[in-house]
Design a protein around this motif. Sequence first.
Motif, PDB file in Angstrom:
ATOM      1  N   LEU A 152     -26.754  17.934  33.677  1.00  0.00           N
ATOM      2  CA  LEU A 152     -27.541  18.241  34.875  1.00  0.00           C
ATOM      3  C   LEU A 152     -28.975  18.635  34.510  1.00  0.00           C
ATOM      4  CD1 LEU A 152     -27.703  18.677  37.956  1.00  0.00           C
ATOM      5  CD2 LEU A 152     -26.972  21.030  37.531  1.00  0.00           C
ATOM      6  N   LEU A 153     -29.128  19.511  33.531  1.00  0.00           N
ATOM      7  CA  LEU A 153     -30.466  19.929  33.105  1.00  0.00           C
ATOM      8  C   LEU A 153     -31.278  18.740  32.598  1.00  0.00           C
ATOM      9  CD1 LEU A 153     -29.659  23.263  31.244  1.00  0.00           C
ATOM     10  CD2 LEU A 153     -30.829  23.002  33.440  1.00  0.00           C
ATOM     11  N   LEU A 154     -30.648  17.885  31.811  1.00  0.00           N
ATOM     12  CA  LEU A 154     -31.335  16.718  31.280  1.00  0.00           C
ATOM     13  C   LEU A 154     -31.704  15.740  32.395  1.00  0.00           C
ATOM     14  CD1 LEU A 154     -32.338  15.472  28.655  1.00  0.00           C
ATOM     15  CD2 LEU A 154     -30.114  14.377  28.404  1.00  0.00           C
ATOM     16  N   ALA A 155     -30.813  15.566  33.360  1.00  0.00           N
ATOM     17  CA  ALA A 155     -31.098  14.671  34.491  1.00  0.00           C
ATOM     18  C   ALA A 155     -32.259  15.204  35.336  1.00  0.00           C
ATOM     19  CB  ALA A 155     -29.853  14.493  35.351  1.00  0.00           C
ATOM     20  N   VAL A 156     -32.268  16.500  35.592  1.00  0.00           N
ATOM     21  CA  VAL A 156     -33.354  17.101  36.372  1.00  0.00           C
ATOM     22  C   VAL A 156     -34.674  16.946  35.626  1.00  0.00           C
ATOM     23  CG1 VAL A 156     -34.295  19.308  37.211  1.00  0.00           C
ATOM     24  CG2 VAL A 156     -31.914  18.703  37.666  1.00  0.00           C
ATOM     25  N   VAL A 171     -34.026  20.197  21.106  1.00  0.00           N
ATOM     26  CA  VAL A 171     -32.913  21.056  21.522  1.00  0.00           C
ATOM     27  C   VAL A 171     -31.795  20.211  22.127  1.00  0.00           C
ATOM     28  CG1 VAL A 171     -32.215  22.823  23.199  1.00  0.00           C
ATOM     29  CG2 VAL A 171     -34.259  23.155  21.795  1.00  0.00           C
ATOM     30  N   PHE A 172     -32.125  19.300  23.029  1.00  0.00           N
ATOM     31  CA  PHE A 172     -31.094  18.453  23.637  1.00  0.00           C
ATOM     32  C   PHE A 172     -30.446  17.533  22.607  1.00  0.00           C
ATOM     33  CE2 PHE A 172     -32.810  19.481  27.912  1.00  0.00           C
ATOM     34  CZ  PHE A 172     -31.605  19.817  28.504  1.00  0.00           C
ATOM     35  N   THR A 173     -31.210  17.064  21.643  1.00  0.00           N
ATOM     36  CA  THR A 173     -30.646  16.234  20.576  1.00  0.00           C
ATOM     37  C   THR A 173     -29.647  17.048  19.762  1.00  0.00           C
ATOM     38  OG1 THR A 173     -32.680  14.938  20.466  1.00  0.00           O
ATOM     39  CG2 THR A 173     -31.206  14.787  18.580  1.00  0.00           C
ATOM     40  N   ALA A 174     -30.011  18.272  19.416  1.00  0.00           N
ATOM     41  CA  ALA A 174     -29.111  19.145  18.653  1.00  0.00           C
ATOM     42  C   ALA A 174     -27.853  19.471  19.453  1.00  0.00           C
ATOM     43  CB  ALA A 174     -29.838  20.422  18.253  1.00  0.00           C
ATOM     44  N   ILE A 175     -28.029  19.739  20.741  1.00  0.00           N
ATOM     45  CA  ILE A 175     -26.876  20.026  21.598  1.00  0.00           C
ATOM     46  C   ILE A 175     -25.952  18.819  21.675  1.00  0.00           C
ATOM     47  CG2 ILE A 175     -26.168  20.462  23.991  1.00  0.00           C
ATOM     48  CD1 ILE A 175     -28.702  22.241  24.213  1.00  0.00           C
ATOM     49  N   SER A 176     -26.520  17.626  21.818  1.00  0.00           N
ATOM     50  CA  SER A 176     -25.676  16.425  21.888  1.00  0.00           C
ATOM     51  C   SER A 176     -24.936  16.211  20.571  1.00  0.00           C
ATOM     52  CB  SER A 176     -26.500  15.190  22.244  1.00  0.00           C
ATOM     53  OG  SER A 176     -27.331  14.802  21.182  1.00  0.00           O
ATOM     54  N   PHE A 177     -25.582  16.521  19.455  1.00  0.00           N
ATOM     55  CA  PHE A 177     -24.905  16.395  18.166  1.00  0.00           C
ATOM     56  C   PHE A 177     -23.749  17.375  18.089  1.00  0.00           C
ATOM     57  CE2 PHE A 177     -24.215  17.627  13.762  1.00  0.00           C
ATOM     58  CZ  PHE A 177     -23.979  16.392  13.185  1.00  0.00           C
ATOM     59  N   TYR A 178     -23.993  18.612  18.470  1.00  0.00           N
ATOM     60  CA  TYR A 178     -22.967  19.634  18.356  1.00  0.00           C
ATOM     61  C   TYR A 178     -21.806  19.404  19.316  1.00  0.00           C
ATOM     62  CZ  TYR A 178     -20.600  24.095  18.317  1.00  0.00           C
ATOM     63  OH  TYR A 178     -19.633  25.065  18.239  1.00  0.00           O
ATOM     64  N   TYR A 179     -22.105  19.122  20.576  1.00  0.00           N
ATOM     65  CA  TYR A 179     -21.052  19.037  21.588  1.00  0.00           C
ATOM     66  C   TYR A 179     -20.385  17.670  21.694  1.00  0.00           C
ATOM     67  CZ  TYR A 179     -21.851  23.677  23.353  1.00  0.00           C
ATOM     68  OH  TYR A 179     -21.935  25.039  23.466  1.00  0.00           O
ATOM     69  N   LEU A 230     -19.635  23.101  29.763  1.00  0.00           N
ATOM     70  CA  LEU A 230     -21.022  23.117  29.315  1.00  0.00           C
ATOM     71  C   LEU A 230     -21.689  21.752  29.288  1.00  0.00           C
ATOM     72  CD1 LEU A 230     -21.033  25.835  26.563  1.00  0.00           C
ATOM     73  CD2 LEU A 230     -22.752  25.534  28.314  1.00  0.00           C
ATOM     74  N   HIS A 231     -20.955  20.715  28.920  1.00  0.00           N
ATOM     75  CA  HIS A 231     -21.617  19.403  28.835  1.00  0.00           C
ATOM     76  C   HIS A 231     -22.086  18.911  30.200  1.00  0.00           C
ATOM     77  CE1 HIS A 231     -17.547  17.941  29.720  1.00  0.00           C
ATOM     78  NE2 HIS A 231     -18.109  16.799  30.077  1.00  0.00           N
ATOM     79  N   TYR A 232     -21.430  19.343  31.287  1.00  0.00           N
ATOM     80  CA  TYR A 232     -21.921  18.991  32.623  1.00  0.00           C
ATOM     81  C   TYR A 232     -23.225  19.727  32.934  1.00  0.00           C
ATOM     82  CZ  TYR A 232     -17.534  16.660  33.676  1.00  0.00           C
ATOM     83  OH  TYR A 232     -16.474  15.808  33.665  1.00  0.00           O
ATOM     84  N   LEU A 233     -23.326  20.975  32.504  1.00  0.00           N
ATOM     85  CA  LEU A 233     -24.556  21.729  32.702  1.00  0.00           C
ATOM     86  C   LEU A 233     -25.711  21.081  31.932  1.00  0.00           C
ATOM     87  CD1 LEU A 233     -26.106  24.209  33.755  1.00  0.00           C
ATOM     88  CD2 LEU A 233     -25.359  25.400  31.686  1.00  0.00           C
ATOM     89  N   PHE A 234     -25.455  20.699  30.676  1.00  0.00           N
ATOM     90  CA  PHE A 234     -26.487  20.037  29.882  1.00  0.00           C
ATOM     91  C   PHE A 234     -26.888  18.703  30.510  1.00  0.00           C
ATOM     92  CE2 PHE A 234     -24.494  22.467  26.219  1.00  0.00           C
ATOM     93  CZ  PHE A 234     -25.420  23.489  26.299  1.00  0.00           C
ATOM     94  N   TYR A 243     -33.833   9.980  29.053  1.00  0.00           N
ATOM     95  CA  TYR A 243     -33.176  11.227  29.469  1.00  0.00           C
ATOM     96  C   TYR A 243     -32.118  10.966  30.535  1.00  0.00           C
ATOM     97  CZ  TYR A 243     -37.072  13.761  27.242  1.00  0.00           C
ATOM     98  OH  TYR A 243     -38.003  14.258  26.378  1.00  0.00           O
ATOM     99  N   LEU A 244     -32.432  10.100  31.485  1.00  0.00           N
ATOM    100  CA  LEU A 244     -31.470   9.814  32.554  1.00  0.00           C
ATOM    101  C   LEU A 244     -30.234   9.100  32.022  1.00  0.00           C
ATOM    102  CD1 LEU A 244     -33.946   8.823  35.390  1.00  0.00           C
ATOM    103  CD2 LEU A 244     -32.625  10.942  35.169  1.00  0.00           C
TER     104      LEU A 244
END
Length: 128
Positions: free
Chosen positions: A8-12, A112-120, A2-6, A53-54
């Motif tokens: 990729l989404l953040l990079a895009v 959302v990305f901040t929360a995901i980074s905290f969790y993962y 999942l962290h690779y998917l996140f 983001y990048l």
Amino acid sequence: TLHYLFALLLAVFGLLTLFLTTSILFDLFGVREQEGNYVLTVVWANFICSIIYLIASYGFIKKKEWTFLLLSLATIILISAFILFAVHIYYNGVYETKTVGAMGFRISLSIVFTAISFYYIKNKKTIK
């Protein structure tokens, strides 16, 4: 995983934001004219966040704890720009109404990305 998917989404999202903001700032491809009454503060905030983001997408890949701090910073920058944008509107500054929705979307996505980074990333390292 999942962290690779996140990542990729953040990079895009970061690359898309970088393209759009530099197109406005440097008047590339006629984007500046298409955007209409853009507010420079918002454009610069988005440009800075695109770089963040990048860098944060790299942090996702490497599972670096600073990813959470970078994305928190991006969220704070966007909220601050939105407050300045609201002041601009209050004082009858010209703007595009689509900017209100776009800023809301960007702020929400950053949260959302901040929360995901905290969790993962950040939270997982303290559990181990």
